[in-house]
Design an enzyme around this catalytic site. Structure first.
Site, mmCIF file in Angstrom:
data_model
loop_
_atom_site.group_PDB
_atom_site.id
_atom_site.type_symbol
_atom_site.label_atom_id
_atom_site.label_comp_id
_atom_site.label_asym_id
_atom_site.label_seq_id
_atom_site.Cartn_x
_atom_site.Cartn_y
_atom_site.Cartn_z
ATOM 1 N N GLY A 108 53.067 4.364 5.094
ATOM 2 C CA GLY A 108 52.751 3.989 6.473
ATOM 3 C C GLY A 108 51.283 3.627 6.640
ATOM 4 O O GLY A 108 50.933 2.707 7.384
ATOM 5 N N THR A 158 54.038 -4.992 -8.822
ATOM 6 C CA THR A 158 55.456 -4.889 -9.177
ATOM 7 C C THR A 158 56.164 -3.935 -8.222
ATOM 8 O O THR A 158 55.692 -2.812 -7.985
ATOM 9 C CB THR A 158 55.592 -4.382 -10.633
ATOM 10 N N CYS A 178 48.451 16.235 8.880
ATOM 11 C CA CYS A 178 47.189 15.714 8.365
ATOM 12 C C CYS A 178 45.995 16.445 8.983
ATOM 13 O O CYS A 178 44.892 16.379 8.488
ATOM 14 C CB CYS A 178 47.088 14.224 8.652
ATOM 15 N N HIS A 183 59.279 8.384 4.031
ATOM 16 C CA HIS A 183 59.411 9.850 3.898
ATOM 17 C C HIS A 183 59.614 10.540 5.239
ATOM 18 O O HIS A 183 59.906 11.734 5.291
ATOM 19 C CB HIS A 183 58.237 10.445 3.118
HETATM 20 N N1 PLP Z 1 51.500 6.783 11.398
HETATM 21 C C1 PLP Z 1 52.039 7.897 11.918
HETATM 22 C C2 PLP Z 1 52.390 7.933 13.372
HETATM 23 C C3 PLP Z 1 52.246 9.013 11.111
HETATM 24 O O1 PLP Z 1 52.770 10.127 11.640
HETATM 25 C C4 PLP Z 1 51.896 8.939 9.740
HETATM 26 C C5 PLP Z 1 52.054 10.120 8.857
HETATM 27 O O2 PLP Z 1 52.104 11.256 9.284
HETATM 28 C C6 PLP Z 1 51.366 7.743 9.254
HETATM 29 C C7 PLP Z 1 51.175 6.688 10.109
HETATM 30 C C8 PLP Z 1 50.998 7.591 7.817
HETATM 31 O O3 PLP Z 1 52.151 7.447 7.022
HETATM 32 P P1 PLP Z 1 52.097 7.767 5.463
HETATM 33 O O4 PLP Z 1 52.083 9.245 5.319
HETATM 34 O O5 PLP Z 1 53.354 7.181 4.896
HETATM 35 O O6 PLP Z 1 50.890 7.105 4.924
#
Ligand code: PLP
Length: 381
Positions: free
Chosen positions: A70, A235, A323, A199
């Site tokens: 993401g 790839t 996070c 995920h």
């Molecule tokens: N955007 C949102 C709203 C998220 O909750 C997250 C991850 O917690 C991300 C982006 C980032 O995604 P990734 O963990 O796949 O990098």
């Protein structure tokens, strides 16, 4: 273990695991190879692209480009939009975005004009402010579909119309938390770019996608060979992509989310009724909130300590977003919502998934009041 932290990540389901394993075994071809091993791998990538396009309501599967996560999708959307519109120098985003957008936009301040749109105490976005900040120099507007900490859903269809009526800016939506939890129909919106991460809906970590609206030429983020129609070099991770496709198929049926919503509602209402000085962070209106998420604060407690005590009895929850966990200050989202500090520090995010049960909700409801009360007694002594 009772897992109520599905906005942080989810368990890989058997259907997804089984869809991936052939590509870690005998079907190991490079999808760019012209021989039969390559074609077999390429077929899996094509199939996955079609299923993801269907989940997002894309016009066609070419609008889906696979990325590593993401964060990559979010970063590419913003940086790509700025590169695509070099004559413009203005970014509009919200104060409650995930760090993948928030920190990126902070890093661009100085080089670009960045406007941060506020939310109110209920978590709703100030759409009038967003509208009045648009100008001919706005390159990109980035607004999440659903907030990862509170589950609040922003009206992206309405926002998209305003953006296109009043500017030529590109519209990016971070759909990472929303995908797989609520229906999405991008073809009937003005969204140009939409990020997802596998995920968050029962596939492994390390694979995501960016929807790029048909006709939009977004400069590539990674430069190299011609994979993904020259849009994202490297790839393709065929096993991961096959997993994302299988997960998109798995979550396409939204019927199970009704049960998730019932569990969440019972958890939330009982907590708010049975634990003194507990408050919901964000609107009570469940029509503009993800069915799986409840962010609840317990005044004069510490969210970290509640989380650890729940963990000791086998219950996984989160304080704010995963996070943020090493960070002891109130989360940026709750701060933006003006949640009083004495509440914001004692906040817990419960995020349920498709596999949670009534018995698990009962168990959490049985142990939580004592933990909260114990912490309050300790703090007062
Ligand atoms: N955007 C949102 C709203 C998220 O909750 C997250 C991850 O917690 C991300 C982006 C980032 O995604 P990734 O963990 O796949 O990098």
């Amino acid at each position: 273990m009772i897992y109520f932290d599905n906005n942080a990540t989810t368990q890989v389901v058997t259907e997804v695991f089984d869809a991936m394993t052939p590509y870690l075994g005998s079907l190991f071809g490079n999808p760019s190879s012209a021989h039969s091993a390559g074609l077999e791998a390429s077929k899996a990538v094509t199939r996955a692209r079609e299923i993801v396009a269907d989940l997002l309501g894309a016009r066609n599967s070419d609008e889906i480009v696979f990325t590593s996560c993401g964060t990559e999708s979010d970063n590419w959307a913003i940086l790509g939009a700025l590169k695509a519109l070099p004559e413009k120098d203005h970014i509009i985003t919200t104060r409650v975005e995930h760090e993948a957008i928030r920190k990126l936009c902070q890093s661009l301040e100085g080089q670009y004009r960045v406007t941060w749109i506020d939310v109110d105490e209920e978590g709703s976005l100030d759409i009038d402010a967003l509208s009045s900040e648009l100008d001919e120099k706005t390159a990109v507007v980035s607004v999440m579909l659903a907030n990862n900490e509170t589950g609040i859903i922003f009206p992206i269809a309405e926002i998209g119309k305003i953006i296109k009526e009043r500017s030529n800016a590109l519209f990016h939506v971070d759909g990472v938390t929303a995908a797989g939890k609520i229906p999405i129909d991008l073809k009937n919106t003005e969204v140009d770019l939409f990020s997802i991460s596998a995920h968050k809906f029962y596939a492994p970590k390390g694979i995501g996608a960016l929807y790029i609206r048909e006709g939009l030429k977004l400069p590539p983020f990674l430069t190299g060979a011609g994979q993904e129609n020259g849009r994202r070099a490297g790839t393709q991770a065929v096993h991961q992509i096959a997993g994302l496709g299988a997960a998109a198929e798995y979550v396409k049926d939204m019927t199970p989310m009704r049960k998730v919503g019932e569990l969440r509602d019972r958890l939330e209402t009982t907590i708010l009724k049975s634990i003194p000085n507990a408050r919901l962070n964000g609107t009570r209106d469940t029509t503009i909130r993800l069915p799986n998420t409840s962010n609840i604060s317990f005044e004069n407690t510490n969210g970290e300590m509640i989380m650890h005590q729940l963990d000791e009895v086998g219950i996984c929850v989160s304080t704010g977003s995963a996070c943020h966990s090493p960070d002891h200050s109130a989360s940026a989202v709750l701060t933006a919502m003006n949640i009083p500090y004495s509440y914001a520090m004692g906040s817990i995010r419960f995020s349920l998934g498709r596999h949670n049960t009534d018995a698990e909700v009962d168990h959490v409801l049985a142990v939580l009041p004592e933990i909260v009360n114990g912490l309050r007694v300790m703090a007062a002594s």
